[in-house]
Design a protein around this motif. Structure first.
Motif, PDB file in Angstrom:
ATOM      1  N   ALA A   1       0.826  -1.206   0.000  1.00 15.63           N
ATOM      2  CA  ALA A   1       0.000   0.000   0.000  1.00 15.63           C
ATOM      3  C   ALA A   1       0.863   1.261   0.000  1.00 15.63           C
ATOM      4  CB  ALA A   1      -0.927  -0.005   1.208  1.00 15.63           C
ATOM      5  N   THR A   2       0.449   2.243  -0.796  1.00 15.63           N
ATOM      6  CA  THR A   2       1.177   3.510  -0.864  1.00 15.63           C
ATOM      7  C   THR A   2       0.294   4.699  -0.517  1.00 15.63           C
ATOM      8  OG1 THR A   2       0.703   3.686  -3.236  1.00 15.63           O
ATOM      9  CG2 THR A   2       2.789   2.639  -2.595  1.00 15.63           C
ATOM     10  N   VAL A   3      -1.006   4.486  -0.387  1.00 16.81           N
ATOM     11  CA  VAL A   3      -1.918   5.561  -0.005  1.00 16.81           C
ATOM     12  C   VAL A   3      -2.660   5.143   1.259  1.00 16.81           C
ATOM     13  CG1 VAL A   3      -2.180   6.470  -2.328  1.00 16.81           C
ATOM     14  CG2 VAL A   3      -3.752   4.721  -1.513  1.00 16.81           C
ATOM     15  N   GLU A   4      -3.188   6.137   1.978  1.00 15.32           N
ATOM     16  CA  GLU A   4      -3.722   5.929   3.321  1.00 15.32           C
ATOM     17  C   GLU A   4      -4.840   4.916   3.376  1.00 15.32           C
ATOM     18  OE1 GLU A   4      -6.024   8.617   6.720  1.00 15.32           O
ATOM     19  OE2 GLU A   4      -4.752   9.595   5.219  1.00 15.32           O
ATOM     20  N   ASP A   5      -5.747   4.932   2.402  1.00 20.25           N
ATOM     21  CA  ASP A   5      -6.915   4.053   2.486  1.00 20.25           C
ATOM     22  C   ASP A   5      -6.796   2.824   1.591  1.00 20.25           C
ATOM     23  OD1 ASP A   5      -7.146   5.468   0.128  1.00 20.25           O
ATOM     24  OD2 ASP A   5      -9.294   5.867   0.340  1.00 20.25           O
ATOM     25  N   ASP A   6      -5.577   2.455   1.227  1.00 15.94           N
ATOM     26  CA  ASP A   6      -5.357   1.234   0.457  1.00 15.94           C
ATOM     27  C   ASP A   6      -5.259   0.074   1.445  1.00 15.94           C
ATOM     28  OD1 ASP A   6      -4.788  -0.702  -1.374  1.00 15.94           O
ATOM     29  OD2 ASP A   6      -2.846   0.110  -1.993  1.00 15.94           O
ATOM     30  N   GLY A   7      -6.385  -0.570   1.668  1.00 20.61           N
ATOM     31  CA  GLY A   7      -6.425  -1.652   2.634  1.00 20.61           C
ATOM     32  C   GLY A   7      -7.832  -2.145   2.828  1.00 20.61           C
ATOM     33  N   TYR A   8      -8.061  -2.788   3.950  1.00 18.20           N
ATOM     34  CA  TYR A   8      -9.324  -3.466   4.219  1.00 18.20           C
ATOM     35  C   TYR A   8      -9.821  -3.104   5.607  1.00 18.20           C
ATOM     36  CZ  TYR A   8      -7.161  -6.117   0.466  1.00 18.20           C
ATOM     37  OH  TYR A   8      -6.525  -6.461  -0.702  1.00 18.20           O
ATOM     38  N   LEU A   9     -11.128  -3.166   5.767  1.00 18.23           N
ATOM     39  CA  LEU A   9     -11.760  -3.030   7.067  1.00 18.23           C
ATOM     40  C   LEU A   9     -12.341  -4.373   7.462  1.00 18.23           C
ATOM     41  CD1 LEU A   9     -13.706   0.331   6.593  1.00 18.23           C
ATOM     42  CD2 LEU A   9     -11.422   0.016   7.571  1.00 18.23           C
ATOM     43  N   LEU A  10     -12.070  -4.803   8.688  1.00 21.58           N
ATOM     44  CA  LEU A  10     -12.608  -6.051   9.204  1.00 21.58           C
ATOM     45  C   LEU A  10     -13.619  -5.719  10.299  1.00 21.58           C
ATOM     46  CD1 LEU A  10      -9.777  -6.781   7.931  1.00 21.58           C
ATOM     47  CD2 LEU A  10      -9.766  -8.730   9.476  1.00 21.58           C
ATOM     48  N   THR A  11     -14.814  -6.244  10.180  1.00 19.23           N
ATOM     49  CA  THR A  11     -15.853  -5.988  11.164  1.00 19.23           C
ATOM     50  C   THR A  11     -16.790  -7.181  11.240  1.00 19.23           C
ATOM     51  OG1 THR A  11     -17.708  -4.536  11.792  1.00 19.23           O
ATOM     52  CG2 THR A  11     -17.273  -4.774   9.446  1.00 19.23           C
ATOM     53  N   ILE A  12     -17.167  -7.556  12.457  1.00 19.00           N
ATOM     54  CA  ILE A  12     -18.171  -8.599  12.636  1.00 19.00           C
ATOM     55  C   ILE A  12     -19.547  -7.948  12.557  1.00 19.00           C
ATOM     56  CG2 ILE A  12     -19.205 -10.205  14.286  1.00 19.00           C
ATOM     57  CD1 ILE A  12     -16.445 -10.930  15.238  1.00 19.00           C
ATOM     58  N   VAL A  13     -20.384  -8.474  11.679  1.00 17.38           N
ATOM     59  CA  VAL A  13     -21.754  -8.000  11.511  1.00 17.38           C
ATOM     60  C   VAL A  13     -22.694  -9.114  11.931  1.00 17.38           C
ATOM     61  CG1 VAL A  13     -23.477  -7.161   9.871  1.00 17.38           C
ATOM     62  CG2 VAL A  13     -21.090  -6.457   9.631  1.00 17.38           C
ATOM     63  N   SER A  14     -23.622  -8.781  12.826  1.00 16.60           N
ATOM     64  CA  SER A  14     -24.561  -9.785  13.326  1.00 16.60           C
ATOM     65  C   SER A  14     -25.961  -9.496  12.825  1.00 16.60           C
ATOM     66  CB  SER A  14     -24.541  -9.821  14.851  1.00 16.60           C
ATOM     67  OG  SER A  14     -23.284 -10.274  15.311  1.00 16.60           O
ATOM     68  N   ASP A  15     -26.681 -10.563  12.508  1.00 18.52           N
ATOM     69  CA  ASP A  15     -28.055 -10.500  12.008  1.00 18.52           C
ATOM     70  C   ASP A  15     -28.960 -11.060  13.091  1.00 18.52           C
ATOM     71  OD1 ASP A  15     -30.537 -11.060  10.724  1.00 18.52           O
ATOM     72  OD2 ASP A  15     -29.524 -11.085   8.775  1.00 18.52           O
ATOM     73  N   ILE A  16     -29.716 -10.184  13.756  1.00 23.46           N
ATOM     74  CA  ILE A  16     -30.509 -10.620  14.898  1.00 23.46           C
ATOM     75  C   ILE A  16     -31.671 -11.510  14.470  1.00 23.46           C
ATOM     76  CG2 ILE A  16     -32.030  -8.607  14.942  1.00 23.46           C
ATOM     77  CD1 ILE A  16     -30.496 -10.463  17.966  1.00 23.46           C
ATOM     78  N   LYS A  17     -32.222 -11.292  13.285  1.00 23.03           N
ATOM     79  CA  LYS A  17     -33.358 -12.105  12.827  1.00 23.03           C
ATOM     80  C   LYS A  17     -32.908 -13.502  12.427  1.00 23.03           C
ATOM     81  CE  LYS A  17     -36.338  -8.303  11.346  1.00 23.03           C
ATOM     82  NZ  LYS A  17     -37.116  -7.707  10.209  1.00 23.03           N
ATOM     83  N   ALA A  18     -31.793 -13.586  11.733  1.00 21.20           N
ATOM     84  CA  ALA A  18     -31.292 -14.895  11.300  1.00 21.20           C
ATOM     85  C   ALA A  18     -30.490 -15.592  12.388  1.00 21.20           C
ATOM     86  CB  ALA A  18     -30.436 -14.735  10.042  1.00 21.20           C
ATOM     87  N   ASP A  19     -30.155 -14.872  13.455  1.00 18.08           N
ATOM     88  CA  ASP A  19     -29.347 -15.399  14.561  1.00 18.08           C
ATOM     89  C   ASP A  19     -27.992 -15.885  14.041  1.00 18.08           C
ATOM     90  OD1 ASP A  19     -29.024 -15.879  17.322  1.00 18.08           O
ATOM     91  OD2 ASP A  19     -29.444 -18.009  17.056  1.00 18.08           O
ATOM     92  N   THR A  20     -27.357 -15.078  13.198  1.00 17.85           N
ATOM     93  CA  THR A  20     -26.076 -15.426  12.586  1.00 17.85           C
ATOM     94  C   THR A  20     -25.129 -14.227  12.636  1.00 17.85           C
ATOM     95  OG1 THR A  20     -26.855 -14.746  10.387  1.00 17.85           O
ATOM     96  CG2 THR A  20     -27.121 -17.078  10.988  1.00 17.85           C
ATOM     97  N   SER A  21     -23.855 -14.495  12.374  1.00 17.22           N
ATOM     98  CA  SER A  21     -22.854 -13.433  12.266  1.00 17.22           C
ATOM     99  C   SER A  21     -21.867 -13.790  11.171  1.00 17.22           C
ATOM    100  CB  SER A  21     -22.099 -13.237  13.583  1.00 17.22           C
ATOM    101  OG  SER A  21     -22.930 -12.708  14.584  1.00 17.22           O
ATOM    102  N   GLU A  22     -21.214 -12.768  10.654  1.00 13.92           N
ATOM    103  CA  GLU A  22     -20.158 -12.974   9.671  1.00 13.92           C
ATOM    104  C   GLU A  22     -19.083 -11.923   9.865  1.00 13.92           C
ATOM    105  OE1 GLU A  22     -22.404 -12.832   6.075  1.00 13.92           O
ATOM    106  OE2 GLU A  22     -22.621 -10.650   6.086  1.00 13.92           O
ATOM    107  N   LEU A  23     -17.872 -12.298   9.505  1.00 12.37           N
ATOM    108  CA  LEU A  23     -16.767 -11.350   9.480  1.00 12.37           C
ATOM    109  C   LEU A  23     -16.703 -10.764   8.077  1.00 12.37           C
ATOM    110  CD1 LEU A  23     -14.214 -10.033  10.748  1.00 12.37           C
ATOM    111  CD2 LEU A  23     -12.926 -11.999   9.863  1.00 12.37           C
ATOM    112  N   LEU A  24     -17.037  -9.478   7.966  1.00 14.37           N
ATOM    113  CA  LEU A  24     -16.971  -8.812   6.667  1.00 14.37           C
ATOM    114  C   LEU A  24     -15.575  -8.245   6.438  1.00 14.37           C
ATOM    115  CD1 LEU A  24     -20.197  -6.658   6.097  1.00 14.37           C
ATOM    116  CD2 LEU A  24     -19.638  -8.919   5.186  1.00 14.37           C
TER     117      LEU A  24
END
Length: 445
Positions: free
Chosen positions: A387-410
């Motif tokens: 990476a050579t610029v500030e926003d060249d990369g990835y964001l990792l976040t766990i998102v949970s779905d209360i209706k489906a009772d599931t989660s995923e790492l986005l």
């Protein structure tokens, strides 16, 4: 367990056991350079326990191991401190901790943090090793928001207390050995959750949320109208701390970043709480009447510019979204930067939860809506290879779905917030607090 408290209901409802899952399903393609561990901490009361405050729930770590485009495993583990076994906080035995706020990696150690206590060390597989006191050099608490200098590798942190000395500043070198410890004069008994560093300064926040023994939620701090917001600036090279009073009374819980501009002014950026926003959030945290539906009741992103030449502080709103849990590309910690990422809560024209990217130079904001019943966590930045610029990369976040009772790492593209990949987790992960991306190649990582 009673579920009439918001912090153990819906997205925050705790899980009741520890599990391990292997070879997780991935939608999309995981970037091959993401080899490491994503860890996240949060409060997860044991079955049958209803804490008096969200911050008093027992700590549970969740982790995902990424390797060569695969999601090798997910596991969750309680941090096995005496508090998990029912030993109450005493206010004196700082090793008794929920260890539930953050997890960092420094000096070859994974440390689970909660600011009223000593760190607790865990393994790379999230098994508890034990209380950690930096070889006996830390006898008090440690903030859950230390700052690692990306140039020197030093870890800057502090201990605060409702009793004198109110504030002590520490520096540990890259190997994890404490090399500096000093009492910071002029601080008061405020709730000092976070702070900032620049290349030249350490920036402390003394807010109107101060110790109050009449607060019976288990976290004895309360807003006081007669206490101003003050910002303390300590030279990193050594010297007296200078405190600057801010005319606009406010409280800060989390800091995005700080830096020294070309005119020698210190610039601090963070979500800002006024009294109504703070007390609305506090009602949620303790489950008081009228607590609302989220742990955030109106904090919005602001900039404070401290001018040492004039002694004045100016305050500027950067947007009007209801935001919290800011993060940045940590390679720019303490330096002039452009982009921050946060959770945007329902309100200010938004319905549902969003991940937001803020360009602090232009004011432009990019939003990713997560959809009905879906709640994201703090977005952790991981740089792209080369990476050579500030926003060249990835964001990792766990998102949970209360209706489906599931989660995923986005895994999101930090440039435009598009989804690169999603790792399907074997269970719903309760909403939590802070985490870290620990790439392979670090000593013992």
């Amino acid at each position: 367990m009673s579920l009439d408290k918001p912090y153990i209901s819906d997205h925050f409802a705790p899980v009741t056991d520890e599990i391990t899952g292997h070879e997780l399903k991935v939608r999309g393609t995981l970037p091959p350079e993401l080899n490491g561990r994503y860890f996240r901490n949060g409060h997860n009361p044991k079955p049958g326990v209803t804490p008096t405050h969200w911050f008093r729930g027992e700590g549970m770590l969740h982790g995902v191991r990424l390797q060569d485009g695969r999601a090798e495993w997910y596991r969750n583990r309680w941090v096995r401190t005496p508090y998990l076994d029912g030993v109450p906080f005493t206010g004196t035995e700082v090793e008794v901790s929920a260890a539930a706020t953050n997890i960092i990696f420094h000096g070859g150690r994974y440390l689970a943090l909660q600011e009223a206590n000593l760190p607790w060390e865990v393994s790379a597989d999230l098994d508890t090793i034990g209380v950690y006191d930096f070889g006996g050099k830390l006898a008090s608490s440690m903030t859950a928001h230390p700052k690692e200098d990306p140039v020197t590798g030093e870890l800057h942190f502090f201990s605060y207390s409702p009793f004198p000395p109110y504030l002590t500043y520490y520096v540990a070198d890259a190997s994890g050995a404490i090399i500096r410890s000093e009492i910071v004069d002029g601080s008061g008994p405020s709730l000092m959750h976070d702070f900032a560093v620049t290349r030249e300064h350490v920036v402390f926040i003394d807010s109107p949320v101060v110790f109050d023994h009449t607060e019976h939620s288990g976290i004895p701090y309360r807003w006081h109208d007669d206490v101003p917001l003050r910002i303390g600036v300590t030279p990193r090279a050594g010297g007296e701390t200078r405190w600057f009073e801010v005319a606009d009374q406010a409280a800060l819980l989390h800091v995005a970043n700080a830096y020294t501009d070309t005119r020698g002014r210190i610039v601090l950026e963070a979500p800002r709480f006024d009294r109504s926003a703070w007390e609305g959030s506090w009602k949620w945290w303790v489950g008081a009447p009228g607590y609302g539906t989220t742990p955030n009741a109106g904090s919005a992103f602001h900039r404070w510019t401290i001018d040492p030449a004039t002694g004045k502080v100016t305050t500027e709103a950067l947007n009007d979204l209801v935001t919290e849990f800011p993060s940045i590309n940590e390679a720019l910690t303490g330096s002039d930067y452009r982009y921050s990422y946060a959770i945007a809560f329902p309100g200010a024209g938004l319905s549902g939860y969003h991940t937001v990217k803020l360009d602090s130079k232009t004011g432009r904001q990019t939003l990713l809506a997560h959809g009905e019943g879906r709640m994201p966590g703090e977005a952790v930045f991981a740089p792209a290879e080369g990476a050579t610029v500030e926003d060249d990369g990835y964001l990792l976040t766990i998102v949970s779905d209360i209706k489906a009772d599931t989660s995923e790492l986005l895994v999101l593209d930090a440039g435009d917030l598009s989804t690169v990949a999603a790792v399907e987790l074997p269970r719903r992960v309760p909403a939590g607090i802070h985490g870290d991306w620990i790439p392979d190649g670090e000593p013992s990582a």
